[in-house]
Design a protein around this motif. Structure first.
Motif, short mmCIF file in Angstrom:
data_model
loop_
_atom_site.label_atom_id
_atom_site.label_comp_id
_atom_site.label_asym_id
_atom_site.label_seq_id
_atom_site.Cartn_x
_atom_site.Cartn_y
_atom_site.Cartn_z
N ASP A 161 0.82 -1.22 0.00
CA ASP A 161 0.00 0.00 0.00
C ASP A 161 0.85 1.26 0.00
N GLU A 162 2.03 1.17 -0.63
CA GLU A 162 2.91 2.34 -0.65
C GLU A 162 2.32 3.47 -1.47
N THR A 163 1.48 3.14 -2.42
CA THR A 163 0.90 4.19 -3.26
C THR A 163 0.05 5.14 -2.42
N LYS A 164 -0.68 4.56 -1.45
CA LYS A 164 -1.51 5.41 -0.58
C LYS A 164 -0.63 6.32 0.27
N LYS A 165 0.45 5.72 0.80
CA LYS A 165 1.34 6.52 1.63
C LYS A 165 2.01 7.62 0.81
N SER A 166 2.43 7.28 -0.40
CA SER A 166 3.09 8.28 -1.23
C SER A 166 2.13 9.43 -1.57
N SER A 167 0.87 9.10 -1.83
CA SER A 167 -0.10 10.17 -2.10
C SER A 167 -0.29 11.06 -0.88
N PHE A 168 -0.31 10.44 0.31
CA PHE A 168 -0.42 11.24 1.54
C PHE A 168 0.80 12.12 1.74
N ILE A 169 1.98 11.55 1.45
CA ILE A 169 3.22 12.33 1.59
C ILE A 169 3.23 13.50 0.60
N CYS A 170 2.77 13.25 -0.63
CA CYS A 170 2.72 14.34 -1.62
C CYS A 170 1.76 15.44 -1.17
N LEU A 171 0.61 15.03 -0.62
CA LEU A 171 -0.35 16.02 -0.13
C LEU A 171 0.22 16.82 1.02
N TRP A 172 0.93 16.12 1.94
CA TRP A 172 1.55 16.79 3.08
C TRP A 172 2.65 17.76 2.60
N ALA A 173 3.45 17.31 1.63
CA ALA A 173 4.52 18.18 1.12
C ALA A 173 3.95 19.42 0.45
N ASN A 174 2.88 19.25 -0.31
CA ASN A 174 2.27 20.41 -0.97
C ASN A 174 1.71 21.41 0.04
N SER A 175 1.06 20.89 1.07
CA SER A 175 0.49 21.78 2.08
C SER A 175 1.60 22.51 2.85
N MET A 176 2.69 21.78 3.20
CA MET A 176 3.80 22.43 3.90
C MET A 176 4.50 23.44 3.00
N ASP A 177 4.59 23.14 1.72
CA ASP A 177 5.20 24.09 0.80
C ASP A 177 4.40 25.38 0.73
N LYS A 178 3.09 25.26 0.74
CA LYS A 178 2.23 26.45 0.74
C LYS A 178 2.41 27.25 2.03
N ALA A 179 2.55 26.53 3.16
CA ALA A 179 2.76 27.23 4.44
C ALA A 179 4.09 27.97 4.45
N TYR A 180 5.14 27.31 3.94
CA TYR A 180 6.45 27.96 3.88
C TYR A 180 6.40 29.20 2.98
N ASN A 181 5.77 29.08 1.84
CA ASN A 181 5.67 30.22 0.93
C ASN A 181 4.88 31.38 1.56
N TRP A 182 3.88 31.04 2.36
CA TRP A 182 3.11 32.08 3.03
C TRP A 182 3.96 32.82 4.05
N ARG A 183 4.80 32.10 4.77
CA ARG A 183 5.69 32.75 5.74
C ARG A 183 6.69 33.67 5.04
N VAL A 184 7.26 33.17 3.94
CA VAL A 184 8.24 33.99 3.22
C VAL A 184 7.58 35.22 2.62
N ALA A 185 6.35 35.05 2.13
CA ALA A 185 5.62 36.20 1.59
C ALA A 185 5.36 37.25 2.67
N GLN A 186 5.05 36.80 3.89
CA GLN A 186 4.88 37.74 5.01
C GLN A 186 6.20 38.42 5.37
N SER A 187 7.29 37.65 5.29
CA SER A 187 8.60 38.25 5.63
C SER A 187 9.00 39.32 4.63
#
Length: 415
Positions: A161-187
């Motif tokens: 079931d690695e495909t499910k985990k990889s999809s979750f990891i991709c979703l988590w990475a995308n959400s964290m990337d958006k959070a990081y970009n939001w912080r840098v935009a505020q800075s």
């Protein structure tokens, strides 16, 4: 005329043709004999004159000289081929004897081997080719192993079931990337600026510029993932510079989407001078605390290639305040330069900005450069050492001091 043709054919069959057949040039002589016979037929009207006769001896000399030149060329080619074959046999014998000889060698490499002036030069050249062949085989083996591991991982992922985990990891990475970009935009609006001085390209080679850009890329990633990031400025940045080319190689399409400020202006034209502090290891002034109201400048260069004092001289020329990290105050420093990479500087500045603790910040200094942390300041260590000495010596130390004072006073009175 017929007797001349018959005589010409007899000469060709008896002398020239066997010689040409022996050396593999029989086909080239047939057109020549045919043209000779035709030329004789065309001159049949003028053949009756006794003054114009065919000089067979001269013709034989011309034909033999041409054949000898062609034969010499073929013989030289055969000699070259025989010498190459002999060299290959020698290399095969050396390889079987256990010497460092490549398994496959081209004709050009073999000719270069034969042109070597001495036996030691030949051995060195063969060793170079042997090592080159080994490196190629090793790289190919590593690529094959990597390909096999990747295929095995893909098979395991398809079976489980690695495909499910990889999809979750991709979703988590995308959400964290958006959070990081939001912080840098505020800075970029509210954050503290941090300047990278990009004016040292002329003092570095292409390789050193690439190494500098690699460190800046790591610094930008570290800043983007931090809780309170800096607003990064690239000052003195030219569009047609080596810096720009290396950044495009690293970021590709994302270069135009980075949340940083890039300008070709100097930092003295962008910020007020009284707020600028140039961080350099050559500064006589030591940085005590991190000031959130100041704007720190870091030189974008590799310290191995730059002579000491270049960044300090640039800061003095612009009339800027300078500061150095207090490495000797908190670290038991080994022998060596107190230069750090750009990503290490970024880690230290971010930790100071978040915590203000020098001990936590200087943990990013490589362990090989120091023995450990200083538990107490230097003046306190001197006091403790003096206390230990007085406890060990006791009254004896006081007696020594008194005796020294008496002797010193006697010397002064004698003078």
């Amino acid at each position: 005329m017929q007797s001349a043709n018959v005589l010409l054919k007899k000469i060709l069959r008896s002398s020239v043709l066997p010689f040409a057949a022996q050396h593999g040039m029989k086909k080239d002589l047939f057109p020549l004999s045919r043209t000779l016979s035709l030329s004789l037929c065309l001159k049949q009207d003028n053949s009756g004159s006794p003054s114009e006769k065919l000089d067979l001896d001269a013709w034989k000399k011309v034909m033999k000289s041409g054949l000898q030149e062609e034969v010499s060329e073929t013989v030289s080619e055969r000699k070259d081929l025989s010498s190459l074959a002999a060299a290959r046999e020698i290399l095969e014998m050396w390889r079987l004897a256990g010497k460092s000889v490549p398994e496959n060698i081209s004709e050009e490499q073999l000719k270069t081997f034969m042109e070597c002036p001495s036996k030691s030069a030949k051995k060195k050249y063969l060793k170079y080719l042997h090592l080159k062949e080994l490196y190629k085989k090793n790289d190919k083996r590593k690529m094959d192993e990597k390909r096999e591991r990747r295929l095995e991982a893909q098979k395991q992922a398809s079976e489980t079931d690695e495909t499910k985990k990889s999809s979750f990891i991709c979703l988590w990475a995308n959400s964290m990337d958006k959070a990081y970009n939001w912080r840098v935009a505020q800075s970029m609006i509210f954050g503290q600026p941090l300047v990278f001085d990009m004016s040292y390209e002329k003092d570095m080679s292409i390789r050193e510029v690439a190494n500098t850009v690699r460190q800046i890329v790591l610094s930008e990633g570290c800043n983007r993932r931090s809780v309170d990031p800096f607003h990064i400025h690239f000052c003195n940045f030219k569009d047609d510079s080596l810096y720009h080319k290396e950044f495009v190689k690293h970021y590709r399409e994302a270069w135009g989407k980075l949340l940083i400020t890039v300008t070709d202006q100097c930092y003295t034209d962008v910020f007020p001078k009284d707020k600028l502090i140039y961080l350099t290891a050559d500064s006589p002034k030591v940085m005590k605390t991190f000031d959130h109201d100041k704007i720190y400048i870091v030189g974008s260069m590799v310290d191995r290639s730059i002579k000491t004092g270049v960044s300090l001289a640039r800061a003095k020329r612009l009339g800027l305040e300078t500061a150095a990290l207090p490495l000797e105050k908190y670290l038991l420093w080994n022998s060596g330069a107190k230069n750090l990479t750009l990503d290490q500087m970024m880690h230290i500045l971010l930790t100071l900005k978040d915590t203000g603790d020098w001990k936590k910040a200087l943990e990013f200094v490589p362990k090989r450069k120091y023995c450990g942390f200083v538990s107490k300041p230097v003046h306190e260590l001197k006091r403790t050492l003096n206390l230990i000495n007085t406890l060990k010596l006791g009254k004896r130390q006081e007696e020594v001091r008194k005796q020294f004072a008496k002797n010193y006073s006697k010397k002064l009175t004698q003078k």
